[in-house]
Design an enzyme around this catalytic site. Structure first.
Site, PDB file in Angstrom:
ATOM      1  N   HIS A 167      29.914  12.496 -48.779  1.00 61.80           N
ATOM      2  CA  HIS A 167      29.979  11.063 -48.473  1.00 61.80           C
ATOM      3  C   HIS A 167      29.967  10.842 -46.956  1.00 61.80           C
ATOM      4  O   HIS A 167      29.290   9.952 -46.455  1.00 61.80           O
ATOM      5  CB  HIS A 167      31.272  10.452 -49.024  1.00 61.80           C
ATOM      6  CG  HIS A 167      31.437  10.535 -50.511  1.00 61.80           C
ATOM      7  ND1 HIS A 167      32.343  11.369 -51.105  1.00 61.80           N
ATOM      8  CD2 HIS A 167      30.817   9.879 -51.523  1.00 61.80           C
ATOM      9  CE1 HIS A 167      32.291  11.227 -52.421  1.00 61.80           C
ATOM     10  NE2 HIS A 167      31.371  10.331 -52.708  1.00 61.80           N
ATOM     11  N   LEU A 180      36.581  10.731 -51.308  1.00 63.36           N
ATOM     12  CA  LEU A 180      35.509  11.057 -50.364  1.00 63.36           C
ATOM     13  C   LEU A 180      35.589  12.497 -49.882  1.00 63.36           C
ATOM     14  O   LEU A 180      36.666  13.031 -49.643  1.00 63.36           O
ATOM     15  CB  LEU A 180      35.575  10.091 -49.183  1.00 63.36           C
ATOM     16  CG  LEU A 180      35.449   8.604 -49.562  1.00 63.36           C
ATOM     17  CD1 LEU A 180      35.592   7.730 -48.324  1.00 63.36           C
ATOM     18  CD2 LEU A 180      34.122   8.328 -50.270  1.00 63.36           C
ATOM     19  N   GLU A 237      32.871  15.669 -47.652  1.00 65.19           N
ATOM     20  CA  GLU A 237      31.908  15.758 -46.553  1.00 65.19           C
ATOM     21  C   GLU A 237      30.529  15.234 -46.938  1.00 65.19           C
ATOM     22  O   GLU A 237      29.750  14.826 -46.072  1.00 65.19           O
ATOM     23  CB  GLU A 237      31.812  17.199 -46.026  1.00 65.19           C
ATOM     24  CG  GLU A 237      33.016  17.623 -45.211  1.00 65.19           C
ATOM     25  CD  GLU A 237      33.295  16.694 -44.038  1.00 65.19           C
ATOM     26  OE1 GLU A 237      32.362  16.318 -43.313  1.00 65.19           O
ATOM     27  OE2 GLU A 237      34.470  16.301 -43.862  1.00 65.19           O
ATOM     28  N   VAL A 274      24.970  17.893 -49.368  1.00 67.05           N
ATOM     29  CA  VAL A 274      25.892  18.750 -48.615  1.00 67.05           C
ATOM     30  C   VAL A 274      26.537  19.722 -49.608  1.00 67.05           C
ATOM     31  O   VAL A 274      26.997  19.306 -50.680  1.00 67.05           O
ATOM     32  CB  VAL A 274      26.970  17.904 -47.903  1.00 67.05           C
ATOM     33  CG1 VAL A 274      27.983  18.794 -47.194  1.00 67.05           C
ATOM     34  CG2 VAL A 274      26.311  16.936 -46.927  1.00 67.05           C
TER      35      VAL A 274
HETATM   36  P1  AMP Z   1      29.828   8.920 -55.635  1.00 68.74           P
HETATM   37  O1  AMP Z   1      31.093   8.561 -54.928  1.00 68.74           O
HETATM   38  O2  AMP Z   1      29.874  10.198 -56.370  1.00 68.74           O
HETATM   39  O3  AMP Z   1      29.259   7.764 -56.425  1.00 68.74           O
HETATM   40  O4  AMP Z   1      28.773   9.169 -54.474  1.00 68.74           O
HETATM   41  C1  AMP Z   1      28.489   8.169 -53.514  1.00 68.74           C
HETATM   42  C2  AMP Z   1      27.258   8.560 -52.746  1.00 68.74           C
HETATM   43  O5  AMP Z   1      27.480   9.813 -52.098  1.00 68.74           O
HETATM   44  C3  AMP Z   1      26.043   8.740 -53.663  1.00 68.74           C
HETATM   45  O6  AMP Z   1      24.898   8.213 -53.036  1.00 68.74           O
HETATM   46  C4  AMP Z   1      25.978  10.235 -53.809  1.00 68.74           C
HETATM   47  O7  AMP Z   1      24.676  10.707 -54.094  1.00 68.74           O
HETATM   48  C5  AMP Z   1      26.433  10.695 -52.435  1.00 68.74           C
HETATM   49  N1  AMP Z   1      26.901  12.084 -52.505  1.00 68.74           N
HETATM   50  C6  AMP Z   1      27.778  12.597 -53.397  1.00 68.74           C
HETATM   51  N2  AMP Z   1      27.897  13.936 -53.209  1.00 68.74           N
HETATM   52  C7  AMP Z   1      27.075  14.256 -52.185  1.00 68.74           C
HETATM   53  C8  AMP Z   1      26.746  15.474 -51.523  1.00 68.74           C
HETATM   54  N3  AMP Z   1      27.277  16.640 -51.865  1.00 68.74           N
HETATM   55  N4  AMP Z   1      25.847  15.438 -50.507  1.00 68.74           N
HETATM   56  C9  AMP Z   1      25.284  14.257 -50.140  1.00 68.74           C
HETATM   57  N5  AMP Z   1      25.557  13.081 -50.734  1.00 68.74           N
HETATM   58  C10 AMP Z   1      26.437  13.071 -51.729  1.00 68.74           C
END
Ligand code: AMP
Length: 445
Positions: A187, A183, A185, A326
């Site tokens: 997330h 995780l 910022e 982010v």
């Molecule tokens: P992941 O763990 O990569 O599957 O991401 C989990 C959730 O966090 C997904 O909905 C992603 O789109 C979101 N997420 C990942 N990176 C970012 C970011 N930089 N800004 C906002 N949300 C994010």
């Protein structure tokens, strides 16, 4: 009962706000078994969270000694709210002449039908933490001891489902944030938004084998469960669901969710079967948690479009909330996979957001031709030798459907959204995604 130190939060944004707070304190002081020790100063702040248009709040915290059982103290608070003319709230976060919250009750943790102590959102609210500090409370130590510092971790799917259904039976609004962990910022911004908008927040951490292709980084995907639990605690997540693959896909599991031709473009074209895996795991999580709202990052815009479509088609009665991307201070979209980048690739990866911004600048200067805008972004990426482009597309806002060549649409969603994926060669190749609306005003919607 032995007297305990209790802290109550008081807030008012209707009528003579200061007078309402002082009246409430007088009423508290007149109740046998309660003694008001001190009242913090009053401070003004805008409505926290979502609600109808309304004036700012005046807030304070009162320290009491109470020999009442917690449920009786809650009943006293509710009686005072009624007495000060608080109508039953017609809508969530409606304006109110007085609002009384039991914040802390000695060192107790209470999770009853009507009362949760410590108050689940108190540590993120400056209008609570500042008055508490003023009253001499060591808020950070307290948060560590009592706050969400150690969210409940659940591994079993049926236990997760039963915790969520108990919340639902209690009429609580449940927010779900699916993640694969490691995780950052980005997330955390999803957790924090869910915390503001829901009564209970469930995060899931599951590196979903179904969405990885045979030659992808499943085994090497970054994992840091202790760090993740700390992040969840810090952001007020109530429950973290960390299933093993066998909890999500028990023996005999064979149903998957197919998501149509659009899911075979862009990410789906480069990663065949990826969105089938995503839609299947998300549908399974929706079925287990039955949340009111589910939070996803715009960083993975095509994923959000696929999930929206799947939720609509299968009839999941929930709201999909898309949260803004982010980025770090240089513009690089945060991603768990950024951990793979060496210094040189990290510098090179900035070309993605730079390319999207260059196209956006051309759009702002009046360029409206689809291919001319794509060419602007393409040239920027071509200038970076470490970047190998997988795709660069300009798609319709919202559902990300294709846009024809020629002039872009006008109207309520003008322009379109640029989506890019590229591999960065370095000590180890890293594949990164980014996307941006041509219209800066639409970013984060
Ligand atoms: P992941 O763990 O990569 O599957 O991401 C989990 C959730 O966090 C997904 O909905 C992603 O789109 C979101 N997420 C990942 N990176 C970012 C970011 N930089 N800004 C906002 N949300 C994010």
């Amino acid at each position: 009962m032995q007297p305990e130190t209790v802290y109550l939060g008081l807030g008012a944004n209707e009528g003579d706000r200061a007078a309402n707070i002082h009246r409430a304190v007088e009423r508290l002081a007149s109740v046998p078994g309660l003694m008001v020790v001190r009242l913090s100063s009053l401070r003004e702040s805008p409505l926290w969270g979502e609600g109808p248009e309304q004036g700012p709040y005046l807030n304070a915290v009162a320290e009491l000694r109470s020999s009442l059982p917690p449920a009786a103290l809650l009943a006293v608070c509710q009686a005072i709210e009624r007495e000060l003319l608080r109508r039953p709230a017609a809508v969530r976060n409606a304006p109110r002449p007085i609002d009384l919250d039991v914040l802390l009750h000695g060192e107790r943790r209470i999770d009853d039908k009507d009362l949760t102590v410590p108050h689940p959102r108190m540590f993120e609210r400056p209008f609570v933490t500042e008055p508490l500090r003023e009253l001499g409370v060591d808020v950070d130590a307290l948060q560590h001891r009592l706050g969400g510092a150690t969210p409940r971790q659940i591994v079993g799917a049926s236990e997760f489902a039963s915790v969520c259904s108990e919340w639902l039976e209690r009429g609580l609004r449940v927010g779900l944030v699916p993640t694969m962990g490691a995780l950052h910022e980005g997330h955390c911004s999803l957790f924090e938004r869910a915390r503001r908008e829901c009564d209970r927040v469930a995060a899931t951490i599951f590196v979903n084998p179904l969405q990885f292709g045979p030659n992808e980084d499943l085994a090497a995907y970054p994992r840091d469960l202790p760090g993740d639990l700390r992040q969840c605690g810090r952001t007020g997540v109530d429950v973290v669901f960390t299933p093993h693959p066998a909890d999500m896909y028990p023996a005999g599991f064979c149903s998957t969710v197919e998501v149509g031709a659009e899911a075979e473009t862009m990410e789906g074209a480069v990663r065949p079967g990826h969105f089938r895996g995503v839609a299947t795991v998300v549908a399974r999580l929706f079925a287990l948690a039955r949340p009111h709202r589910a939070y996803f990052g715009q960083k993975d815009a095509q994923q959000v479009a696929v999930i929206r479509r799947m939720a609509l088609d299968l009839g999941f009665p929930l709201q999909i909330v898309e949260c803004p991307t982010v980025r770090d201070e240089h513009g690089l979209a945060l991603s768990s996979r950024n951990a793979y980048l060496d210094d040189e690739s990290r510098r090179a990866a900035l070309v993605l957001s730079a390319a999207l911004r260059a196209a956006r600048a051309a759009f702002a200067d009046g360029e409206r031709d689809r291919d001319a805008l794509l060419a602007v972004a393409q040239q920027t990426i071509a200038a970076e030798p470490r970047a190998e482009l997988d795709y660069l597309e300009l798609r319709r806002e919202g559902d990300l459907g294709p846009l024809p060549a020629g002039p872009l649409p006008t109207g309520p969603l003008p322009g379109g959204r640029l989506l890019v994926a590229a591999r960065f060669v370095g000590m180890r190749p890293v594949r990164l995604l980014d996307n941006m609306s041509l219209d800066a005003a639409l970013e984060g919607t």
